[in-house]
Design a protein around this motif. Structure first.
Motif, PDB file in Angstrom:
ATOM      1  N   VAL A   1       0.879  -1.094  -0.093  1.00  0.00           N
ATOM      2  CA  VAL A   1       0.250  -0.005   0.324  1.00  0.00           C
ATOM      3  C   VAL A   1       0.772   1.035   0.054  1.00  0.00           C
ATOM      4  O   VAL A   1       1.774   1.277   0.750  1.00  0.00           O
ATOM      5  CB  VAL A   1      -1.018  -0.218   1.845  1.00  0.00           C
ATOM      6  CG1 VAL A   1      -1.666   1.228   1.191  1.00  0.00           C
ATOM      7  CG2 VAL A   1      -1.819  -1.483   0.877  1.00  0.00           C
TER       8      VAL A   1
ATOM      9  N   ASP B   1       0.639   5.505   0.628  1.00  0.00           N
ATOM     10  CA  ASP B   1       0.276   6.729   0.587  1.00  0.00           C
ATOM     11  C   ASP B   1       0.688   7.988  -0.313  1.00  0.00           C
ATOM     12  O   ASP B   1       1.171   8.593   0.302  1.00  0.00           O
ATOM     13  CB  ASP B   1       0.281   6.598   2.329  1.00  0.00           C
ATOM     14  CG  ASP B   1      -0.863   7.665   3.167  1.00  0.00           C
ATOM     15  OD1 ASP B   1      -0.853   8.446   1.993  1.00  0.00           O
ATOM     16  OD2 ASP B   1      -0.496   7.347   4.357  1.00  0.00           O
TER      17      ASP B   1
ATOM     18  N   ALA C   1      -4.682   6.211  -0.940  1.00  0.00           N
ATOM     19  CA  ALA C   1      -4.859   4.758  -0.979  1.00  0.00           C
ATOM     20  C   ALA C   1      -4.640   4.566  -2.520  1.00  0.00           C
ATOM     21  O   ALA C   1      -5.126   4.319  -2.552  1.00  0.00           O
ATOM     22  CB  ALA C   1      -5.678   4.189   0.408  1.00  0.00           C
TER      23      ALA C   1
ATOM     24  N   VAL D   1      -2.845   1.061  -3.801  1.00  0.00           N
ATOM     25  CA  VAL D   1      -2.579  -0.834  -3.459  1.00  0.00           C
ATOM     26  C   VAL D   1      -1.876  -1.716  -4.545  1.00  0.00           C
ATOM     27  O   VAL D   1      -2.515  -1.549  -5.592  1.00  0.00           O
ATOM     28  CB  VAL D   1      -3.901  -1.093  -2.821  1.00  0.00           C
ATOM     29  CG1 VAL D   1      -4.699  -1.119  -4.371  1.00  0.00           C
ATOM     30  CG2 VAL D   1      -3.774  -2.968  -2.376  1.00  0.00           C
TER      31      VAL D   1
ATOM     32  N   ASN E   1      -7.045   9.036   5.088  1.00  0.00           N
ATOM     33  CA  ASN E   1      -5.877   8.579   4.063  1.00  0.00           C
ATOM     34  C   ASN E   1      -4.996   6.953   5.020  1.00  0.00           C
ATOM     35  O   ASN E   1      -4.916   5.759   4.541  1.00  0.00           O
ATOM     36  CB  ASN E   1      -4.664   9.070   3.009  1.00  0.00           C
ATOM     37  CG  ASN E   1      -4.775   8.494   2.031  1.00  0.00           C
ATOM     38  OD1 ASN E   1      -5.806   7.948   0.818  1.00  0.00           O
ATOM     39  ND2 ASN E   1      -2.914   8.673   0.857  1.00  0.00           N
TER      40      ASN E   1
ATOM     41  N   CYS F   1      -5.709   3.095   4.310  1.00  0.00           N
ATOM     42  CA  CYS F   1      -4.726   2.392   3.774  1.00  0.00           C
ATOM     43  C   CYS F   1      -4.637   1.010   5.045  1.00  0.00           C
ATOM     44  O   CYS F   1      -3.807   0.184   4.343  1.00  0.00           O
ATOM     45  CB  CYS F   1      -2.788   3.308   3.752  1.00  0.00           C
ATOM     46  SG  CYS F   1      -2.441   4.710   2.623  1.00  0.00           S
TER      47      CYS F   1
ATOM     48  N   GLU G   1      -4.035  -2.755   3.963  1.00  0.00           N
ATOM     49  CA  GLU G   1      -3.238  -3.621   4.583  1.00  0.00           C
ATOM     50  C   GLU G   1      -3.750  -4.881   5.125  1.00  0.00           C
ATOM     51  O   GLU G   1      -3.681  -5.750   4.996  1.00  0.00           O
ATOM     52  CB  GLU G   1      -2.524  -3.108   5.008  1.00  0.00           C
ATOM     53  CG  GLU G   1      -1.959  -2.004   4.741  1.00  0.00           C
ATOM     54  CD  GLU G   1      -0.276  -1.416   5.631  1.00  0.00           C
ATOM     55  OE1 GLU G   1      -0.625  -1.521   6.546  1.00  0.00           O
ATOM     56  OE2 GLU G   1       0.076  -0.741   5.340  1.00  0.00           O
TER      57      GLU G   1
END
Length: 152
Positions: A9, A11, A35, A37, A60, A64, A68
């Motif tokens: 991830v 940010d 965010a 991925v 965010n 995030c 995860e």
């Protein structure tokens, strides 16, 4: 069979509040953020799926972490059965009994689910050698409809 090995991830934040870009009465200090991925597999093709969702500033952080957490659900799962049944991919996240009370169909969980599912669709399209829009446009209507949840 290949397996999901996890997610990474990213940010991304844009300090738009310093210039008040995008501000309004409800968002006086919008640091627009994303965010992002990357879903990874152990497949020999090296394809990684990417997805993202937009947020504002500190939000965010939360999105995030949710992404995860969802990545942990994918780790070790076989890739092909999930990509062959994208409705199953939706159900994997939306019907997670441990997270149902967080509202997986709204709010932070919904945003995170959208980012991860976008990454899975990205893998599916890349494996087919097509842009996602073409993959979707060329699906048989029954196949496309089978990916949807009609509970409501």
């Amino acid at each position: 069979m290949s397996r999901f090995t996890g997610v990474k991830v990213f940010d991304f934040r844009f300090p738009t509040s310093s210039t008040l870009s995008g501000s309004d009465a409800m968002n006086p200090d919008p640091d627009y953020s994303s965010a992002y991925v990357e879903v990874r597999t152990d497949a020999d093709d090296g394809i990684r799926g990417v997805g993202f969702v937009f947020t504002i500033g500190r939000g965010n952080d939360v999105v995030c972490r949710a992404i995860e957490s969802m990545g942990g659900r994918l780790a070790g799962m076989e890739v092909e059965p999930l990509l062959d049944d994208m409705k199953r991919a939706w159900d994997l996240f939306v019907h997670d009994s441990q997270l149902r009370w967080l509202g997986p169909e709204k709010g932070v969980e919904h945003m995170a689910i959208g980012a991860v599912l976008s990454a899975l669709w990205d893998i599916k399209a890349k494996r087919a050698g097509k842009p996602l829009w073409r993959l979707l446009a060329e699906m048989e209507p029954e196949e496309l409809v089978s990916t949807l949840d009609f509970r409501y």
